[in-house]
Design a protein around this motif. Structure first.
Motif, PDB file in Angstrom:
ATOM      1  N   ARG A  15       0.824  -1.183  -0.068  1.00 43.29           N
ATOM      2  CA  ARG A  15      -0.042  -0.117   0.000  1.00 43.29           C
ATOM      3  C   ARG A  15       0.841   1.437  -0.030  1.00 43.29           C
ATOM      4  O   ARG A  15       0.487   2.338   0.248  1.00 43.29           O
ATOM      5  N   ASN A  16       2.139   1.072  -0.154  1.00 42.28           N
ATOM      6  CA  ASN A  16       3.161   2.222  -0.340  1.00 42.28           C
ATOM      7  C   ASN A  16       3.278   3.108   0.958  1.00 42.28           C
ATOM      8  O   ASN A  16       3.759   4.136   1.120  1.00 42.28           O
ATOM      9  N   ILE A  17       2.422   2.388   1.974  1.00 40.57           N
ATOM     10  CA  ILE A  17       2.520   3.094   3.712  1.00 40.57           C
ATOM     11  C   ILE A  17       2.236   4.489   3.628  1.00 40.57           C
ATOM     12  O   ILE A  17       2.443   5.094   4.713  1.00 40.57           O
ATOM     13  N   SER A  18       2.238   5.093   2.607  1.00 37.71           N
ATOM     14  CA  SER A  18       1.660   6.419   2.790  1.00 37.71           C
ATOM     15  C   SER A  18       0.103   7.075   2.602  1.00 37.71           C
ATOM     16  O   SER A  18      -0.470   6.686   1.582  1.00 37.71           O
ATOM     17  N   PRO A  19      -0.547   7.202   3.930  1.00 32.58           N
ATOM     18  CA  PRO A  19      -1.875   7.429   3.788  1.00 32.58           C
ATOM     19  C   PRO A  19      -2.346   8.620   2.800  1.00 32.58           C
ATOM     20  O   PRO A  19      -1.646   9.656   2.938  1.00 32.58           O
ATOM     21  N   MET A  20      -3.241   8.250   2.111  1.00 29.99           N
ATOM     22  CA  MET A  20      -3.960   9.265   0.889  1.00 29.99           C
ATOM     23  C   MET A  20      -4.947   9.951   1.728  1.00 29.99           C
ATOM     24  O   MET A  20      -5.415   9.697   2.518  1.00 29.99           O
ATOM     25  N   VAL A  21      -4.402  11.692   1.578  1.00 27.51           N
ATOM     26  CA  VAL A  21      -5.614  12.444   2.243  1.00 27.51           C
ATOM     27  C   VAL A  21      -6.495  12.846   1.192  1.00 27.51           C
ATOM     28  O   VAL A  21      -5.931  13.295   0.186  1.00 27.51           O
ATOM     29  N   PRO A  22      -7.548  13.326   1.487  1.00 26.83           N
ATOM     30  CA  PRO A  22      -8.451  13.776   0.322  1.00 26.83           C
ATOM     31  C   PRO A  22      -8.480  15.114   0.095  1.00 26.83           C
ATOM     32  O   PRO A  22      -7.684  15.992   0.815  1.00 26.83           O
ATOM     33  N   GLY A  23      -8.955  15.551  -1.051  1.00 24.75           N
ATOM     34  CA  GLY A  23      -9.161  16.671  -1.698  1.00 24.75           C
ATOM     35  C   GLY A  23      -7.844  17.340  -1.891  1.00 24.75           C
ATOM     36  O   GLY A  23      -6.940  16.564  -2.512  1.00 24.75           O
ATOM     37  N   ASN A  24      -7.506  18.634  -1.527  1.00 25.60           N
ATOM     38  CA  ASN A  24      -6.136  19.180  -1.689  1.00 25.60           C
ATOM     39  C   ASN A  24      -5.265  19.153  -0.498  1.00 25.60           C
ATOM     40  O   ASN A  24      -4.143  19.907  -0.473  1.00 25.60           O
ATOM     41  N   GLN A  25      -5.236  18.030   0.246  1.00 26.74           N
ATOM     42  CA  GLN A  25      -4.243  17.893   1.334  1.00 26.74           C
ATOM     43  C   GLN A  25      -3.300  17.387   0.994  1.00 26.74           C
ATOM     44  O   GLN A  25      -3.198  16.717   0.084  1.00 26.74           O
ATOM     45  N   THR A  26      -2.016  17.490   1.828  1.00 25.60           N
ATOM     46  CA  THR A  26      -0.672  16.978   1.307  1.00 25.60           C
ATOM     47  C   THR A  26      -0.649  15.704   2.091  1.00 25.60           C
ATOM     48  O   THR A  26      -1.350  15.395   3.128  1.00 25.60           O
ATOM     49  N   GLN A  27       0.182  14.826   1.217  1.00 27.05           N
ATOM     50  CA  GLN A  27       0.461  13.405   1.965  1.00 27.05           C
ATOM     51  C   GLN A  27       1.542  13.818   3.183  1.00 27.05           C
ATOM     52  O   GLN A  27       2.324  14.657   2.880  1.00 27.05           O
ATOM     53  N   PHE A  28       1.379  12.578   4.023  1.00 30.03           N
ATOM     54  CA  PHE A  28       2.476  12.779   5.048  1.00 30.03           C
ATOM     55  C   PHE A  28       2.746  11.183   5.357  1.00 30.03           C
ATOM     56  O   PHE A  28       1.969  10.438   5.130  1.00 30.03           O
ATOM     57  N   THR A  29       4.082  11.005   5.642  1.00 32.02           N
ATOM     58  CA  THR A  29       4.485   9.458   6.224  1.00 32.02           C
ATOM     59  C   THR A  29       4.800   9.663   7.673  1.00 32.02           C
ATOM     60  O   THR A  29       5.471   8.552   7.982  1.00 32.02           O
ATOM     61  N   GLU A  30       4.408  10.188   8.469  1.00 26.17           N
ATOM     62  CA  GLU A  30       4.686  10.277   9.700  1.00 26.17           C
ATOM     63  C   GLU A  30       3.775  10.950  10.740  1.00 26.17           C
ATOM     64  O   GLU A  30       2.946  11.676  10.364  1.00 26.17           O
ATOM     65  N   PHE A  31       3.672  10.625  11.984  1.00 24.61           N
ATOM     66  CA  PHE A  31       2.784  10.893  12.969  1.00 24.61           C
ATOM     67  C   PHE A  31       3.849  11.872  13.964  1.00 24.61           C
ATOM     68  O   PHE A  31       4.964  11.433  14.079  1.00 24.61           O
ATOM     69  N   LEU A  32       3.252  12.694  14.942  1.00 26.31           N
ATOM     70  CA  LEU A  32       3.888  13.314  16.011  1.00 26.31           C
ATOM     71  C   LEU A  32       3.165  12.781  17.318  1.00 26.31           C
ATOM     72  O   LEU A  32       2.143  12.956  17.659  1.00 26.31           O
ATOM     73  N   LEU A  33       3.903  12.328  17.982  1.00 28.89           N
ATOM     74  CA  LEU A  33       3.642  11.673  19.519  1.00 28.89           C
ATOM     75  C   LEU A  33       3.924  12.930  20.521  1.00 28.89           C
ATOM     76  O   LEU A  33       5.160  13.144  20.892  1.00 28.89           O
ATOM     77  N   LEU A  34       3.000  13.546  21.112  1.00 28.37           N
ATOM     78  CA  LEU A  34       3.075  14.611  21.666  1.00 28.37           C
ATOM     79  C   LEU A  34       3.071  14.347  23.271  1.00 28.37           C
ATOM     80  O   LEU A  34       3.251  15.245  24.081  1.00 28.37           O
ATOM     81  N   GLY A  35       2.720  12.995  23.597  1.00 25.78           N
ATOM     82  CA  GLY A  35       2.646  12.559  24.896  1.00 25.78           C
ATOM     83  C   GLY A  35       3.047  13.353  26.073  1.00 25.78           C
ATOM     84  O   GLY A  35       2.257  14.015  26.766  1.00 25.78           O
ATOM     85  N   PHE A  36       4.350  13.525  26.320  1.00 25.94           N
ATOM     86  CA  PHE A  36       4.746  14.190  27.625  1.00 25.94           C
ATOM     87  C   PHE A  36       5.536  15.331  26.995  1.00 25.94           C
ATOM     88  O   PHE A  36       6.470  16.184  27.832  1.00 25.94           O
ATOM     89  N   SER A  37       5.173  15.944  25.940  1.00 23.29           N
ATOM     90  CA  SER A  37       5.977  17.245  25.549  1.00 23.29           C
ATOM     91  C   SER A  37       5.242  18.570  25.811  1.00 23.29           C
ATOM     92  O   SER A  37       5.781  19.666  25.724  1.00 23.29           O
ATOM     93  N   GLU A  38       4.303  18.405  26.859  1.00 21.38           N
ATOM     94  CA  GLU A  38       3.658  19.700  27.382  1.00 21.38           C
ATOM     95  C   GLU A  38       4.872  20.559  28.506  1.00 21.38           C
ATOM     96  O   GLU A  38       4.568  21.928  28.706  1.00 21.38           O
TER      97      GLU A  38
END
Length: 331
Positions: A15-38
């Motif tokens: 599936r090329n591991i890159s999630p497709m986003v609808p419309g004119n959104q850009t593709q991304f291949t990563e998430f941000l874990l904000l857990g204890f970053s406050e």
């Protein structure tokens, strides 16, 4: 297990591991874990704290597995399940904490999309395994106390292996199904996860797709693989307590209760914190409180389990003394 891992990675790559986003959104291949970053100023102390907890968990669970396998007196159904539980606890904490420690050192919050899905898969599978093993241990205690004369016949090595093998198969398959359901989703530009690891409720909140089916699958599997085993545990202990109350002597009652004390403690911690995590994630608006609750479930309990089973268990203590005495005799 090797087959499931290879199938899992093959499906991601196809599936090329890159999630497709609808419309004119850009593709991304990563998430941000904000857990204890406050609280950035606490990153150093938190790194030290989680590193110590991880090392204690690894040493504690490996030592418990070593004790059980090395002492023939502990080759019983109960300790067979205990050693499997230690292995699963070790896998659970290894799924989440090392990545978090690396992010602390790199001052980074990033986890690749494929890495997030892999974390989802293994954390869910090992969490389900914990659930099934605790149920099998409750059944073992039920047979030992309520049907002691038939214990050796009922809890045969074949049945114990079959229970563990069935637990692995169900856990791996249901986790694979849920992950395949996630791969069909599209994600918006907001890919910040208010957590220190990837979890299904957090991932589904970020999707721009229709997640109705995903939530249905999540609720059904949580019900079948959570409520049903818990009902089995409650039923087993209701029968156990009923049998214990019929024991005439106080000493006999205490001995029977003592064989269940460690398991009851672990069950209470596991289900108490697990229910607290998902209730807090659905009701509270504080990401910090939800993250701390998840840390209790995913980090603290795997660390405490080997101590719970060893500190109050005479057989484990005796086996540990034998190992220590053998080690000192070789010096």
């Amino acid at each position: 297990m090797y087959f499931h891992v290879m199938l899992f990675l093959l499906l991601f790559s196809s599936r090329n591991i890159s999630p497709m986003v609808p419309g004119n959104q850009t593709q991304f291949t990563e998430f941000l874990l904000l857990g204890f970053s406050e609280t950035p100023e606490h990153q150093g102390p938190l790194f030290g704290l989680f590193l110590v907890m991880y090392l204690v968990t690894v040493v504690g669970n490996l030592l418990l597995m070593l004790i059980v396998t090395s002492d023939s007196h502990l080759h019983t159904p109960m300790y067979f399940f205990v050693s499997n539980l230690s292995f699963v606890d070790l896998c659970i904490i290894t799924t989440t904490v090392p990545n978090m420690l690396v992010n602390f050192l790199k001052q980074s919050k990033v986890i690749p999309y494929a890495g997030c899905l892999a974390q989802l898969y293994f954390f869910t599978a090992f969490g389900s395994l914990d659930n099934f093993l605790l149920t099998a241990m409750a059944y073992d205690r039920f047979v030992a106390i309520c049907h002691p004369l038939h214990y050796a016949t009922i809890m045969s090595p074949r049945l114990c292996v079959l229970l563990v093998l069935l637990s692995w198969i169900i856990s791996l398959v249901q986790s694979l199904i849920q992950n395949l359901m996630v791969t069909r989703l599209s994600f918006c530009r907001d890919h910040e996860i208010q957590h220190f690891f990837c979890d299904f409720p957090q991932i589904l909140k970020l999707s721009c797709s229709d997640t109705f089916i995903n939530y249905m699958v999540l609720y059904i599997t949580t019900g079948l693989l959570g409520i049903v085993p818990l009902t089995g545990i409650v039923f087993s202990y209701s029968q156990i307590f009923s049998s214990i109350l019929k024991v005439p002597s106080a000493k006999g009652k205490y001995k029977a209760f003592s064989t269940c004390g460690s398991h009851l403690s672990v069950v209470s911690l596991f289900y108490g914190t697990g229910i607290g995590v998902y209730l807090s994630s659905s009701t509270t608006q504080s990401s910090w409180k939800s993250t701390v609750a998840s840390a209790m479930y995913a980090v603290i309990i795997p660390m405490l389990n080997p101590f719970i089973y060893s500190l109050r268990n005479k057989d484990i203590k005796d086996a540990l003394r034998k190992i220590i005495s053998k080690g000192t005799s070789f010096e």
